[in-house]
Design an enzyme around this catalytic site. Sequence first.
Site, PDB file in Angstrom:
ATOM      1  N   THR A  57       0.837  -1.209   0.000  1.00 37.91           N
ATOM      2  CA  THR A  57       0.000   0.000   0.000  1.00 37.91           C
ATOM      3  C   THR A  57       0.869   1.254   0.000  1.00 37.91           C
ATOM      4  O   THR A  57       0.525   2.270  -0.585  1.00 37.91           O
ATOM      5  CB  THR A  57      -0.907   0.014   1.259  1.00 37.91           C
ATOM      6  OG1 THR A  57      -1.556  -1.244   1.379  1.00 37.91           O
ATOM      7  CG2 THR A  57      -1.961   1.098   1.181  1.00 37.91           C
ATOM      8  N   ARG A  61       7.844  -2.580   2.646  1.00 35.23           N
ATOM      9  CA  ARG A  61       8.015  -2.665   4.101  1.00 35.23           C
ATOM     10  C   ARG A  61       8.360  -4.081   4.497  1.00 35.23           C
ATOM     11  O   ARG A  61       7.668  -5.016   4.099  1.00 35.23           O
ATOM     12  CB  ARG A  61       6.719  -2.288   4.817  1.00 35.23           C
ATOM     13  CG  ARG A  61       6.571  -0.825   4.891  1.00 35.23           C
ATOM     14  CD  ARG A  61       5.418  -0.461   5.772  1.00 35.23           C
ATOM     15  NE  ARG A  61       4.959   0.842   5.321  1.00 35.23           N
ATOM     16  CZ  ARG A  61       3.878   1.436   5.743  1.00 35.23           C
ATOM     17  NH1 ARG A  61       3.124   0.843   6.627  1.00 35.23           N
ATOM     18  NH2 ARG A  61       3.540   2.616   5.284  1.00 35.23           N
ATOM     19  N   SER A 152       6.231   3.911   8.416  1.00 33.43           N
ATOM     20  CA  SER A 152       5.080   4.644   8.925  1.00 33.43           C
ATOM     21  C   SER A 152       4.778   4.347  10.395  1.00 33.43           C
ATOM     22  O   SER A 152       5.611   4.579  11.260  1.00 33.43           O
ATOM     23  CB  SER A 152       3.877   4.362   8.029  1.00 33.43           C
ATOM     24  OG  SER A 152       2.797   5.157   8.399  1.00 33.43           O
ATOM     25  N   HIS A 153       3.608   3.785  10.641  1.00 30.92           N
ATOM     26  CA  HIS A 153       3.152   3.562  12.012  1.00 30.92           C
ATOM     27  C   HIS A 153       3.615   2.216  12.567  1.00 30.92           C
ATOM     28  O   HIS A 153       3.283   1.885  13.694  1.00 30.92           O
ATOM     29  CB  HIS A 153       1.630   3.626  12.020  1.00 30.92           C
ATOM     30  CG  HIS A 153       1.038   2.748  10.952  1.00 30.92           C
ATOM     31  ND1 HIS A 153       1.096   3.070   9.622  1.00 30.92           N
ATOM     32  CD2 HIS A 153       0.430   1.550  11.019  1.00 30.92           C
ATOM     33  CE1 HIS A 153       0.538   2.112   8.912  1.00 30.92           C
ATOM     34  NE2 HIS A 153       0.122   1.172   9.724  1.00 30.92           N
ATOM     35  N   ASP A 316       2.042   9.861  13.729  1.00 28.56           N
ATOM     36  CA  ASP A 316       2.659   8.529  13.686  1.00 28.56           C
ATOM     37  C   ASP A 316       4.154   8.597  13.389  1.00 28.56           C
ATOM     38  O   ASP A 316       4.749   9.665  13.391  1.00 28.56           O
ATOM     39  CB  ASP A 316       1.943   7.657  12.651  1.00 28.56           C
ATOM     40  CG  ASP A 316       2.238   8.101  11.232  1.00 28.56           C
ATOM     41  OD1 ASP A 316       2.481   9.311  11.029  1.00 28.56           O
ATOM     42  OD2 ASP A 316       2.246   7.252  10.325  1.00 28.56           O
ATOM     43  N   ASP A 318       6.105   8.503  10.798  1.00 28.88           N
ATOM     44  CA  ASP A 318       6.651   9.390   9.765  1.00 28.88           C
ATOM     45  C   ASP A 318       5.854  10.688   9.626  1.00 28.88           C
ATOM     46  O   ASP A 318       6.088  11.463   8.692  1.00 28.88           O
ATOM     47  CB  ASP A 318       6.731   8.669   8.420  1.00 28.88           C
ATOM     48  CG  ASP A 318       5.377   8.206   7.930  1.00 28.88           C
ATOM     49  OD1 ASP A 318       4.502   7.924   8.760  1.00 28.88           O
ATOM     50  OD2 ASP A 318       5.184   8.126   6.697  1.00 28.88           O
ATOM     51  N   ASP A 320       2.621  11.444   8.978  1.00 29.84           N
ATOM     52  CA  ASP A 320       1.533  11.727   8.034  1.00 29.84           C
ATOM     53  C   ASP A 320       0.145  11.424   8.603  1.00 29.84           C
ATOM     54  O   ASP A 320      -0.856  11.812   8.012  1.00 29.84           O
ATOM     55  CB  ASP A 320       1.751  11.019   6.681  1.00 29.84           C
ATOM     56  CG  ASP A 320       1.910   9.524   6.813  1.00 29.84           C
ATOM     57  OD1 ASP A 320       1.873   9.008   7.944  1.00 29.84           O
ATOM     58  OD2 ASP A 320       2.093   8.865   5.768  1.00 29.84           O
ATOM     59  N   ARG A 321       0.091  10.736   9.735  1.00 28.79           N
ATOM     60  CA  ARG A 321      -1.228  10.449  10.322  1.00 28.79           C
ATOM     61  C   ARG A 321      -1.549  11.416  11.453  1.00 28.79           C
ATOM     62  O   ARG A 321      -0.650  12.044  12.004  1.00 28.79           O
ATOM     63  CB  ARG A 321      -1.253   9.040  10.899  1.00 28.79           C
ATOM     64  CG  ARG A 321      -1.158   7.986   9.835  1.00 28.79           C
ATOM     65  CD  ARG A 321      -1.401   6.614  10.433  1.00 28.79           C
ATOM     66  NE  ARG A 321      -1.398   5.640   9.348  1.00 28.79           N
ATOM     67  CZ  ARG A 321      -1.928   4.440   9.418  1.00 28.79           C
ATOM     68  NH1 ARG A 321      -2.503   4.040  10.536  1.00 28.79           N
ATOM     69  NH2 ARG A 321      -1.896   3.616   8.393  1.00 28.79           N
ATOM     70  N   GLU A 402      -8.545   9.475   4.820  1.00 27.77           N
ATOM     71  CA  GLU A 402      -8.774   8.046   4.988  1.00 27.77           C
ATOM     72  C   GLU A 402      -9.168   7.784   6.431  1.00 27.77           C
ATOM     73  O   GLU A 402      -8.723   8.486   7.347  1.00 27.77           O
ATOM     74  CB  GLU A 402      -7.507   7.262   4.688  1.00 27.77           C
ATOM     75  CG  GLU A 402      -7.069   7.335   3.245  1.00 27.77           C
ATOM     76  CD  GLU A 402      -6.008   6.277   2.964  1.00 27.77           C
ATOM     77  OE1 GLU A 402      -6.380   5.218   2.461  1.00 27.77           O
ATOM     78  OE2 GLU A 402      -4.834   6.517   3.254  1.00 27.77           O
ATOM     79  N   GLU A 403      -9.926   6.715   6.618  1.00 29.63           N
ATOM     80  CA  GLU A 403     -10.360   6.349   7.964  1.00 29.63           C
ATOM     81  C   GLU A 403      -9.182   5.998   8.862  1.00 29.63           C
ATOM     82  O   GLU A 403      -9.317   5.965  10.085  1.00 29.63           O
ATOM     83  CB  GLU A 403     -11.346   5.181   7.910  1.00 29.63           C
ATOM     84  CG  GLU A 403     -10.914   3.955   7.110  1.00 29.63           C
ATOM     85  CD  GLU A 403      -9.719   3.235   7.638  1.00 29.63           C
ATOM     86  OE1 GLU A 403      -9.630   3.080   8.862  1.00 29.63           O
ATOM     87  OE2 GLU A 403      -8.863   2.831   6.837  1.00 29.63           O
ATOM     88  N   LYS A 415      -0.535  12.572   2.989  1.00 23.00           N
ATOM     89  CA  LYS A 415      -1.353  13.009   4.110  1.00 23.00           C
ATOM     90  C   LYS A 415      -0.432  13.698   5.113  1.00 23.00           C
ATOM     91  O   LYS A 415       0.790  13.528   5.042  1.00 23.00           O
ATOM     92  CB  LYS A 415      -2.104  11.837   4.720  1.00 23.00           C
ATOM     93  CG  LYS A 415      -1.240  10.697   5.176  1.00 23.00           C
ATOM     94  CD  LYS A 415      -2.101   9.478   5.436  1.00 23.00           C
ATOM     95  CE  LYS A 415      -1.252   8.291   5.834  1.00 23.00           C
ATOM     96  NZ  LYS A 415      -1.571   7.078   5.106  1.00 23.00           N
ATOM     97  N   ARG A 535      -8.960  -6.357   7.822  1.00 26.98           N
ATOM     98  CA  ARG A 535      -9.612  -5.144   8.323  1.00 26.98           C
ATOM     99  C   ARG A 535     -11.108  -5.230   7.997  1.00 26.98           C
ATOM    100  O   ARG A 535     -11.487  -5.484   6.853  1.00 26.98           O
ATOM    101  CB  ARG A 535      -9.017  -3.903   7.663  1.00 26.98           C
ATOM    102  CG  ARG A 535      -7.518  -3.752   7.885  1.00 26.98           C
ATOM    103  CD  ARG A 535      -7.103  -2.301   7.720  1.00 26.98           C
ATOM    104  NE  ARG A 535      -5.681  -2.126   7.538  1.00 26.98           N
ATOM    105  CZ  ARG A 535      -4.765  -2.196   8.516  1.00 26.98           C
ATOM    106  NH1 ARG A 535      -5.127  -2.479   9.748  1.00 26.98           N
ATOM    107  NH2 ARG A 535      -3.488  -2.011   8.259  1.00 26.98           N
TER     108      ARG A 535
HETATM  109  C1  G1P Z   1      -2.984   1.287   5.872  1.00 28.06           C
HETATM  110  C2  G1P Z   1      -4.245   2.095   5.906  1.00 28.06           C
HETATM  111  C3  G1P Z   1      -4.340   2.967   4.679  1.00 28.06           C
HETATM  112  C4  G1P Z   1      -3.092   3.836   4.575  1.00 28.06           C
HETATM  113  C5  G1P Z   1      -1.848   2.970   4.635  1.00 28.06           C
HETATM  114  C6  G1P Z   1      -0.581   3.805   4.680  1.00 28.06           C
HETATM  115  O1  G1P Z   1      -2.981   0.453   4.753  1.00 28.06           O
HETATM  116  O2  G1P Z   1      -5.374   1.275   6.008  1.00 28.06           O
HETATM  117  O3  G1P Z   1      -5.497   3.747   4.742  1.00 28.06           O
HETATM  118  O4  G1P Z   1      -3.084   4.572   3.386  1.00 28.06           O
HETATM  119  O5  G1P Z   1      -1.877   2.140   5.797  1.00 28.06           O
HETATM  120  O6  G1P Z   1      -0.533   4.637   5.792  1.00 28.06           O
HETATM  121  P1  G1P Z   1      -3.403  -1.089   4.821  1.00 28.06           P
HETATM  122  O7  G1P Z   1      -2.520  -1.721   5.874  1.00 28.06           O
HETATM  123  O8  G1P Z   1      -4.826  -1.122   5.241  1.00 28.06           O
HETATM  124  O9  G1P Z   1      -3.167  -1.617   3.437  1.00 28.06           O
HETATM  125 ZN    ZN Z   2       2.625   7.185   8.307  1.00 32.57          ZN
END
Ligand code: G1P
Ligand code: ZN
Length: 582
Positions: A57, A61, A152-153, A316, A318, A320-321, A402-403, A415, A535
């Site tokens: 996505t 990673r 990221s997170h 988060d 990096d 962006d959240r 995004e949610e 973001k 999810r």
């Molecule tokens: C997740 C989030 C998605 C976001 C992405 C990157 O991806 O659900 O909205 O854009 O992280 O931060 P997912 O793990 O669901 O593919």
């Molecule tokens: Zn991030």
Amino acid sequence: MSILCQTTARQENQAAGLLRIATLPGHRGYGSVIHYRGFLVIQTVSTTPFNDQKPGTSGLRKKVKIFQQPRYAENFIQSVFDSLDGFAGQTLVLGGDGRYLNREVIQIAMKMAAANGFGRVLVGQGGILSTPAASNLIRKAGAFGGLVLSASHNPGGPDEDFGIKYNVSNGGPAPEKVTDAIHARTLEIDSYRIIDAPDVDLDSIGISQLGDMTVEVVDPVALYAELMESLFDFPAIKALIAGGFTLSFDSMSAVTGPYATEIFEKRLGAPAGTVQNGTPLPDFGHHHPDPNLVHAKQLYDRMMASDAPDFGAASDGDGDRNLIIGRHSYVTPSDSLAVLAANAHLAPGYAAGLKGIARSMPTSGAADRVAEKLGIPLYETPTGWKFFGNLLDAGMATICGEESAGTGSDHVREKDGIWAVLLWLNILAVRKQSVVDIMAEHWATYGRNYYARHDYEAIAKDKADALMAALRDKLTTLPGMVNSGGTIKAADDFAYTDPTDQSVSKNQGVRVLFEDGSRVVMRLSGTGTEGATLRVYIERYMGVDGDLGLETGDALAPLIAAAQEVADIAGYTGMDKPSVIT
Ligand code: G1P
Ligand code: ZN
């Protein structure tokens, strides 16, 4: 290394004015072709493909241990460069969230960029650049693109996660056609190019040379803070804070520490201590830098206490959240997007109004109602920020969300956590109301989309695939069926046609839509590094005449039961409840 490819690489280097002086047999079967450029040696190192370098996505990673394998990062970076055209002499932006391995991979990437013919690298001091700041720097510097090193997170540290993402010249994540080309290249790669040079000093701002390439170590914060100041009414927010409004921002020991300290404490005058966990640490202090109610519990508890500040937020790994919590009032990311869109015109940067709103498909429909009222288009895209880029570039959307706690606008192509916080603060400064009151007014105007996401983490991949396959198999039989959620009206696997280039993305998540407008969406995560994550997104809309004050869990209970009935989640996963609810 195939002879053909070796020759091509050699010809390219000779064309670039390099002198090939030797072809050496390499160690353990990997050969090197060595060139001199200036006083630095360029090596063409033989390699073989890794078959697990498909970007997900948001970039590639993997566990740190996987990235630490010899040639692993090099293969991926060379595959990125090999998939691009026309970067000779151009600028590459480089930085990351400071996690474990950040500095090492930055040194490798700089030396490879020099060997591949980039003219200049802009790298954040200390190797630091938040994702939105990297996006901004790419745009402001007119860079060819950038490598953002982050997972990221996801947690960081020697046993945790690392990632590499390539962003294109608009500052946004590479679109699917680029990530597909990168993936294809990773499966065929047979050599990479790297310059043999001492490491660059990442800690001192300044300019140095790496062969023919210039390296500029830049302040990671200044340009970004300037951009924020150009979008928001800093004097109004400053006055709000000076008048006693209190806030707490949790940087989760991740990249936003320096940004938040500069912006909230220095520029906006919030007292020292407003920014918590403000020093970026390679392992994020053993925390999971994901700003949700589970991992940002410290902030949540502070915001629910009797002496809670007026406003709380977190970002988060990096940057962006964003997580937004008013005093005693959590705001779901989907609602936050809707409130920001409805009130954006109160901030100077958006005073002219919005061109459109875009949200990912699993994000609640709360923003749709705002778009309807504003008379502007609403775009529903697949999960992942990369799908917003074209809409923003085409001027079709101004605000996206995004949610998963991601909100942003056309100011960059990522973001942006701090941006969302500042827009909230700007709105609070103008409306002079509490977060609770703003939410209540919003729901009274638009109705309320009760919403939750249930994550089932670290499921065996075959079980998760089997669950999704079974669900996809019965899609045609679902309409008309009655279960705990009511009558199913429609069921499909979401597909998206990008309105700007007509590219089609299929299989983006199963949607089960009920007659009363409620829905359950299921998809597998594309960012996890361990097994699979299912999810489940659950949403129920209540019109303005309905009960707007229910507990979310109560409002969604029938739909949660319906998700079980439709997908047999417990049967496939062996889990009787989700690992995380957000
Ligand atoms: C997740 C989030 C998605 C976001 C992405 C990157 O991806 O659900 O909205 O854009 O992280 O931060 P997912 O793990 O669901 O593919
Ligand atoms: Zn991030």
